[in-house]
Scaffold this motif. Structure first.
Motif, PDB file in Angstrom:
ATOM      1  N   LYS A   1       0.825  -1.218   0.000  1.00  0.00           N
ATOM      2  CA  LYS A   1       0.000   0.000   0.000  1.00  0.00           C
ATOM      3  C   LYS A   1       0.852   1.257   0.000  1.00  0.00           C
ATOM      4  O   LYS A   1       0.420   2.300  -0.489  1.00  0.00           O
ATOM      5  CB  LYS A   1      -0.902  -0.019   1.245  1.00  0.00           C
ATOM      6  N   GLY A   2       2.020   1.160   0.601  1.00  0.00           N
ATOM      7  CA  GLY A   2       2.892   2.332   0.688  1.00  0.00           C
ATOM      8  C   GLY A   2       3.564   2.697  -0.628  1.00  0.00           C
ATOM      9  O   GLY A   2       4.418   3.582  -0.651  1.00  0.00           O
ATOM     10  N   ASP A   3       3.205   2.007  -1.686  1.00  0.00           N
ATOM     11  CA  ASP A   3       3.764   2.312  -3.013  1.00  0.00           C
ATOM     12  C   ASP A   3       5.290   2.220  -3.041  1.00  0.00           C
ATOM     13  O   ASP A   3       5.965   3.012  -3.704  1.00  0.00           O
ATOM     14  CB  ASP A   3       3.334   3.721  -3.451  1.00  0.00           C
ATOM     15  N   ILE A   4       5.763   1.297  -2.323  1.00  0.00           N
ATOM     16  CA  ILE A   4       7.216   1.165  -2.241  1.00  0.00           C
ATOM     17  C   ILE A   4       7.740   0.252  -3.354  1.00  0.00           C
ATOM     18  O   ILE A   4       8.863   0.425  -3.839  1.00  0.00           O
ATOM     19  CB  ILE A   4       7.593   0.623  -0.847  1.00  0.00           C
ATOM     20  N   LEU A   5       6.898  -0.675  -3.741  1.00  0.00           N
ATOM     21  CA  LEU A   5       7.366  -1.702  -4.693  1.00  0.00           C
ATOM     22  C   LEU A   5       7.888  -1.123  -6.006  1.00  0.00           C
ATOM     23  O   LEU A   5       8.977  -1.518  -6.447  1.00  0.00           O
ATOM     24  CB  LEU A   5       6.260  -2.727  -4.959  1.00  0.00           C
ATOM     25  N   PRO A   6       7.176  -0.182  -6.663  1.00  0.00           N
ATOM     26  CA  PRO A   6       7.710   0.313  -7.940  1.00  0.00           C
ATOM     27  C   PRO A   6       9.105   0.911  -7.796  1.00  0.00           C
ATOM     28  O   PRO A   6       9.966   0.687  -8.649  1.00  0.00           O
ATOM     29  CB  PRO A   6       6.699   1.390  -8.334  1.00  0.00           C
ATOM     30  N   GLN A   7       9.267   1.596  -6.690  1.00  0.00           N
ATOM     31  CA  GLN A   7      10.581   2.193  -6.462  1.00  0.00           C
ATOM     32  C   GLN A   7      11.657   1.130  -6.301  1.00  0.00           C
ATOM     33  O   GLN A   7      12.747   1.226  -6.867  1.00  0.00           O
ATOM     34  CB  GLN A   7      10.479   3.021  -5.197  1.00  0.00           C
ATOM     35  N   LEU A   8      11.288   0.108  -5.561  1.00  0.00           N
ATOM     36  CA  LEU A   8      12.222  -1.006  -5.354  1.00  0.00           C
ATOM     37  C   LEU A   8      12.575  -1.655  -6.678  1.00  0.00           C
ATOM     38  O   LEU A   8      13.735  -1.935  -6.972  1.00  0.00           O
ATOM     39  CB  LEU A   8      11.598  -2.060  -4.443  1.00  0.00           C
ATOM     40  N   VAL A   9      11.530  -1.878  -7.478  1.00  0.00           N
ATOM     41  CA  VAL A   9      11.736  -2.553  -8.755  1.00  0.00           C
ATOM     42  C   VAL A   9      12.622  -1.695  -9.654  1.00  0.00           C
ATOM     43  O   VAL A   9      13.519  -2.193 -10.325  1.00  0.00           O
ATOM     44  CB  VAL A   9      10.381  -2.846  -9.423  1.00  0.00           C
ATOM     45  N   TYR A  10      12.357  -0.423  -9.599  1.00  0.00           N
ATOM     46  CA  TYR A  10      13.156   0.489 -10.431  1.00  0.00           C
ATOM     47  C   TYR A  10      14.611   0.435 -10.021  1.00  0.00           C
ATOM     48  O   TYR A  10      15.497   0.313 -10.870  1.00  0.00           O
ATOM     49  CB  TYR A  10      12.597   1.903 -10.291  1.00  0.00           C
ATOM     50  N   SER A  11      14.835   0.484  -8.715  1.00  0.00           N
ATOM     51  CA  SER A  11      16.227   0.529  -8.275  1.00  0.00           C
ATOM     52  C   SER A  11      16.885  -0.853  -8.317  1.00  0.00           C
ATOM     53  O   SER A  11      18.100  -0.960  -8.291  1.00  0.00           O
ATOM     54  CB  SER A  11      16.321   1.118  -6.876  1.00  0.00           C
ATOM     55  N   LEU A  12      16.041  -1.889  -8.416  1.00  0.00           N
ATOM     56  CA  LEU A  12      16.582  -3.256  -8.483  1.00  0.00           C
ATOM     57  C   LEU A  12      17.490  -3.428  -9.697  1.00  0.00           C
ATOM     58  O   LEU A  12      18.490  -4.134  -9.656  1.00  0.00           O
ATOM     59  CB  LEU A  12      15.411  -4.249  -8.553  1.00  0.00           C
ATOM     60  N   ALA A  13      17.101  -2.762 -10.776  1.00  0.00           N
ATOM     61  CA  ALA A  13      17.889  -2.907 -11.996  1.00  0.00           C
ATOM     62  C   ALA A  13      19.109  -2.004 -11.990  1.00  0.00           C
ATOM     63  O   ALA A  13      20.042  -2.214 -12.758  1.00  0.00           O
ATOM     64  CB  ALA A  13      17.014  -2.601 -13.204  1.00  0.00           C
ATOM     65  N   GLU A  14      19.097  -0.973 -11.146  1.00  0.00           N
ATOM     66  CA  GLU A  14      20.118   0.064 -11.236  1.00  0.00           C
ATOM     67  C   GLU A  14      21.275  -0.155 -10.260  1.00  0.00           C
ATOM     68  O   GLU A  14      22.429   0.026 -10.609  1.00  0.00           O
ATOM     69  CB  GLU A  14      19.473   1.429 -10.923  1.00  0.00           C
ATOM     70  N   GLN A  15      20.900  -0.532  -9.067  1.00  0.00           N
ATOM     71  CA  GLN A  15      21.861  -0.413  -7.973  1.00  0.00           C
ATOM     72  C   GLN A  15      22.875  -1.555  -7.916  1.00  0.00           C
ATOM     73  O   GLN A  15      22.846  -2.463  -8.738  1.00  0.00           O
ATOM     74  CB  GLN A  15      21.076  -0.352  -6.661  1.00  0.00           C
ATOM     75  N   ASN A  16      23.691  -1.515  -6.903  1.00  0.00           N
ATOM     76  CA  ASN A  16      24.727  -2.535  -6.753  1.00  0.00           C
ATOM     77  C   ASN A  16      24.161  -3.825  -6.182  1.00  0.00           C
ATOM     78  O   ASN A  16      22.985  -3.908  -5.830  1.00  0.00           O
ATOM     79  CB  ASN A  16      25.876  -2.009  -5.909  1.00  0.00           C
TER      80      ASN A  16
END
Lengths: 553, 476
Positions: B49-64
């Motif tokens: 509900k906190g809308d955290i998942l899209p952000q996580l998914v986005y950064s999943l591809a980017e980060q270390n």
């Protein structure tokens, strides 16, 4: 008038009265074996109109034309008998013993087997029986038939009766001349008169014309009545006999036919019964074979008791083996595990010993594990003796390793080089020497076969080349004039100068002044002309081997 | 403050931390979210509900890789609770990035991604299909080939979760060439890896004959039997499950297992362990015996029946008892020989008591009754049947009497024994409805005996005799 005429007259008169349902009457006679007496004579008489009768008359015609006299005689004798004895049956018997068979008129033999003469069928029967008798058979028939219908030969036409037109004429004439049943009829008188004439002994006491007339007047009625009676009786007999005969024939025919049909049916039934029997037998045998086969098959392949037993034994044996193997496997596993545990414990103890190495007893002071009050030192003491004390550096490294979180690449603040140990040397030694590139080596190793020019050319290449040259020459020949060196034909030919020498720009100096091209700038390629030399193997390999020996420097 | 408000507060505090410039803080925040979501489904729902998942998914591809690990952990923690939450993850488009993570160099990242994918796929076939459609299966198969045991374990588990839903999904896993690699790892010394590998194989084999044959063709057969002797209980259970899933399809596959000595191994395994670990083994015996009478006979000669009877009496749980009863019924239903093998070890009274007990579950009662019926209809071993005469309810008694009525007319010794053991008396005491099947059987039995004997054993005979004594007028 002829007596024959009279008889035929009556007959035909009767026929003319009939509606002519031939087939119907035939059926009727065929169907009923005994015809009742009360039946109207019309029907009975119609029997005479049946085809056999016609044929019979025709026969009579034929016969009478051959032997008129004998027929006449026979007929006369018949009439005579009839007239003499009114009670006589008038049956004619065929004497089988006399040969040729002759007719006998008997009055007192009515009980005997007799064939009525007047029946046309009798004539036929007689004819049929007489025919195989011999060459005289024909004449016998003649006598028989003639006895019946006698004097048709006396008719002026001779064979007129068989002709339909003649018969019609006859019929037309007959009623006028002779109405039936009239006492004064000439047709009636004539036979009687003839009989009287033929047998004068009967009236011998009446001599003279007067007495004769009286006599005729006296007996006319009774004679007429008697004649009618005789005729009716006779005809009745004839018809009955004919019917009887027909019935008999019918029975014969039906008997044969039914017998034939029955035999046919029987044969058919027999065939079917035989077939069924055969089929039953085959089926039974098939069942027997199938039974055996199925039993055999099932016992061999499906419910084979011995096989099953063997299989189950094998399974139990296999089970035992598997159990044993698994048991062994488990045991070895267990042992390995124990061994590992033991090793781990040892390692732990060793480590402990290294850590507690300072507890080792010295020569002067015994350690805690080496109590002087015990007979032997603790095993730990021995371990301590063997162990090497832990170095401090080792601990340092461990400390460093624990601070792992600080080595993030993006974390610039406290970034240091990772203090991990360098990778252990790979066990394989690096091979010595500067070597060529692997790709080059592989190229060398897997290059395709390149044979030398000499090896590549075939052994008869020279011959081939000559052939080719010859063909080329032949193809490119401009004219086919043969070269004739020493002939006079060329004497008057003009010399054609060369193109080169006959140029209008003057002769080219090539070949006269110089033999090499002097203007190098006109060359297509600025390379020396190379002569074709026989190949040298060494040069072929040039640049294709490892060594640089072949390379032209 | 209610829990919900606390959650709201925590989420709103953690979300900005995911965007922090310091990577450590990002990772730690993600880790915190993951642990929160891992705790229960309410928290996981709060994360969604906190809308955290899209952000996580986005950064999943980017980060270390460390951040990737942590983010995959959050996804896994969210997705494990319910199909709805897993669907929420799929809707965020997390699958594609997770699949990309499977191609990462770092085994830790791969492991985390495979784990998350496995947790998403385990819920239902739609989610599983989504994972397959994202192209995860070939990469998971590659992960099995990696040297890290943990990664292998997780990848095998993920494959097992994917293939358990439908034959098509299992077929995709098979098409990716998973079976050969999985089969190679059966002998791996690591027990946990073995568990997952066996589970994956059994999930593949359970769907159809073809798939089971593919599994068998990987030559697992003598090898997998060693797992039945493993020290780890779950390895045993999964190995037995694998054998069961293969055996249940066709008589041929069962035969193959029997020929490999699988029955003996399974029976030993049943004997060595307790509780739920036994269940697949018991069921396997039932399946094998159900296929044909020869196979049932193989179970009998492998001493399977005593083991099953031990299970029936020892086990506490009803479902294991029910399975044992069912297996016994399958073994005994073929021929009198089979039924005799079961009757000899005195299982029938146990089955009867299970059926009669009020405490036993409905399923157990049904199974026990069916087993009794199956065995009794074939049983001609009268000594085992006689005790049932006294205890059995009418619906079971019918079969018992039926068997007596079949045997007694042809066996004079049995007739004699039947009288001396009191069976005939018991039969006379049975009150059967006239015209019923039971009455017919009783009549058949009575016809085997002389009338006076039947009358002698009839209930009111002594009174009748006494009456006759009373009525008798002595001749003086």
């Amino acid at each position: 008038m002829n007596p024959t005429h009279d008889i035929t007259d009556i007959t035909f008169q009767n026929t003319s009265q009939l509606p002519q349902p031939h087939t119907e009457t035939h059926k009727e006679t065929a169907g009923s074996t005994v015809l009742p007496q009360s039946r109207p004579p019309k029907i009975l008489l119609s029997l005479f109109c049946s085809p056999p009768l016609h044929i019979f008359f025709f026969l009579i015609q034929r016969i009478s034309s051959k032997a008129p006299k004998s027929i006449d005689l026979a007929y006369c004798s018949l009439i005579h008998t009839v007239g003499k004895a009114p009670q006589a049956t008038g049956q004619v018997r065929l004497d089988p013993l006399s040969f040729p068979p002759s007719l006998h008129l008997e009055s007192d033999e009515r009980n005997k087997l007799a064939v009525p003469l007047c029946s046309p069928a009798a004539g036929w029967a007689g004819l049929g029986r007489a025919r195989p008798g011999g060459p005289t058979g024909d004449t016998d028939v003649v006598s028989e038939a003639g006895a019946l219908a006698g004097g048709s030969c006396h008719s002026p036409g001779g064979s007129g009766l068989q002709h339909p037109r003649a018969r019609a004429r006859f019929e037309r004439a007959a009623p006028d001349n002779c109405p039936r049943g009239r006492p004064g009829c000439k047709a009636w008188d004539a036979p009687r008169r003839r009989a009287a004439g033929a047998a004068p002994g009967r009236y011998h006491w009446l001599a003279g014309q007067e007495t004769e007339r009286r006599f005729v007047g006296q007996y006319r009625k009774t004679e007429h009545a008697a004649a009618v009676k005789i005729q009716s009786w006779f005809r009745g007999c004839r018809v009955r006999a004919y019917i009887r005969y027909l019935n008999k024939m019918m029975i014969v025919i039906q008997k044969w036919w039914r017998g034939y049909q029955g035999r046919k049916h029987f044969r058919k039934m027999l065939k079917t019964a035989y077939f069924i029997m055969k089929m039953n037998f085959y089926n039974e045998m098939a069942v027997r074979i199938q039974k055996r086969w199925r039993g055999y098959y099932i016992r061999k392949y499906i419910h084979n008791y011995y096989k099953l037993k063997k299989y189950l034994e094998a399974v139990s044996l296999n089970n035992e083996i598997v159990r044993k193997e698994l048991e062994q496997f488990a045991e070895t596993k267990e042992k390995e595990k124990e061994k590992k545990d033991l090793e781990r414990k040892e390692k732990k103890k060793d480590h402990q010993a290294r850590k507690m190495h300072y507890l080792l007893s010295t020569e002067q002071i015994p350690g805690v594990f080496n109590s002087p009050f015990r007979p032997s030192p603790d095993p730990m003491e021995l371990r301590l003796q063997k162990a090497k004390p832990l170095s401090h550096r080792h601990q340092q490294i461990k400390e460093n390793l624990t601070k792992e979180t600080s080595d993030f690449p993006t974390c610039t603040s406290s970034w240091t080089f990772p203090m991990v140990q360098p990778l252990p040397p790979i066990a394989r030694q690096k091979p010595q020497g500067p070597f060529r590139d692997t790709a080059e080596v592989l190229l060398q190793r897997y290059k395709p076969l390149e044979p030398t020019l000499r090896a590549a050319t075939s052994i008869n290449s020279l011959e081939k080349a000559r052939e080719e040259m010859k063909r080329e020459e032949w193809r490119n020949r401009i004219h086919d004039n043969e070269f004739l060196p020493f002939s006079s034909c060329q004497k008057n030919q003009k010399y054609d100068p060369l193109i080169q020498s006959s140029s209008k720009y003057g002769q080219i100096t090539y070949g006269t002044k110089h033999f090499r091209e002097e203007h190098h700038e006109k060359w297509v390629a600025n390379k020396d002309f190379e002569t074709v030399l026989p190949p040298i193997e060494l040069f072929d390999r040039c640049g294709k081997t490892y060594s640089r020996a072949g390379q032209i420097v | 403050m209610s829990q919900r408000q606390v959650l709201q507060g925590v989420m709103s505090l953690l979300r900005p931390l995911l965007l922090d410039v310091v990577p450590t803080i990002q990772q730690t925040a993600a880790l915190a979210l993951g642990r929160l979501a891992n705790y229960n489904d309410d928290l996981a729902e709060a994360v969604v509900k906190g809308d955290i998942l899209p952000q996580l998914v986005y950064s999943l591809a980017e980060q270390n890789r460390f951040y990737k690990k942590a983010a995959a952990f959050v996804l896994r923690a969210v997705g494990k609770h319910s199909p709805q939450l897993a669907q929420a993850i799929v809707d965020c488009g997390a699958l594609d990035t997770l699949v990309i993570c499977l191609e990462d160099f770092d085994p830790g990242v791969k492991e985390a991604a495979a784990w998350a994918l496995g947790y998403i796929a385990r819920h239902n076939s739609e989610l599983s299909q989504a994972v397959v459609d994202a192209g995860a299966v070939p990469l998971l198969v590659l992960c099995i080939l990696e040297p890290e045991i943990a990664l292998k374990r997780i990848a095998a588990s993920a494959l097992s979760d994917i293939s358990k839903h439908s034959p098509e999904l299992a077929q995709t896993v098979v098409d990716a060439g998973a079976i050969a690699h999985l089969a190679q790892m059966i002998l791996n010394p690591d027990a946990k890896l073995k568990r997952q590998v066996l589970s994956a194989l059994s999930q593949i084999a359970k769907h159809s004959v073809d798939l089971a044959e593919m599994v068998v063709e990987a030559e697992i057969f003598p090898v997998v039997l060693t797992c039945l002797k493993d020290s780890d209980e779950y390895v045993k259970k999964n190995a037995a499950t694998l054998i069961r899933e293969i055996a249940k399809h066709t008589p041929e596959l069962s035969q193959l297992i029997v020929n490999a000595g699988g029955i003996a191994a399974v029976i030993d395994c049943i004997g060595n362990c307790k509780g739920n670990v036994r269940l697949p083994g018991i069921m396997m015996l039932g399946y094998v015996a159900a296929h044909s009478e020869n196979l049932a006979m193989a179970v009998i000669i492998s001493k399977g029946v005593p083991q099953l009877s031990i299970c029936l009496s020892e086990e506490q749980e009803d479902h294991i008892k029910a399975a044992a009863a069912w297996a016994l019924g399958q073994i005994g239903r073929h021929t009198p020989e089979h039924a005799r093998a079961i009757a000899v070890i005195n299982v029938l009274p146990v089955l009867l008591s299970l059926y009669m007990e009020t405490e036993s579950s409905e399923d157990l009662q049904v199974k026990a009754k069916k087993a009794l019926k199956n065995i009794l209809q074939k049983c001609t071993y009268l000594p085992a049947l006689e005790p049932l005469l006294h205890d059995a309810p009418p619906n079971i008694l019918k079969y018992v009497i039926g068997q007596f009525s079949k045997v007694l007319p042809h066996d004079s010794k049995a007739r004699r024994l039947f009288v001396t053991s009191g069976g005939l008396k018991k039969v006379q005491e049975i009150k059967a409805e006239p015209g019923s099947l039971l009455q017919e059987y009783i009549n058949t039995i009575n016809n085997c005996y002389p009338e006076e004997i039947v009358r002698y054993y009839s209930p009111g005979y002594s009174e009748a005799l006494l009456e006759r004594v009373e009525n008798y007028q002595p001749v003086l």
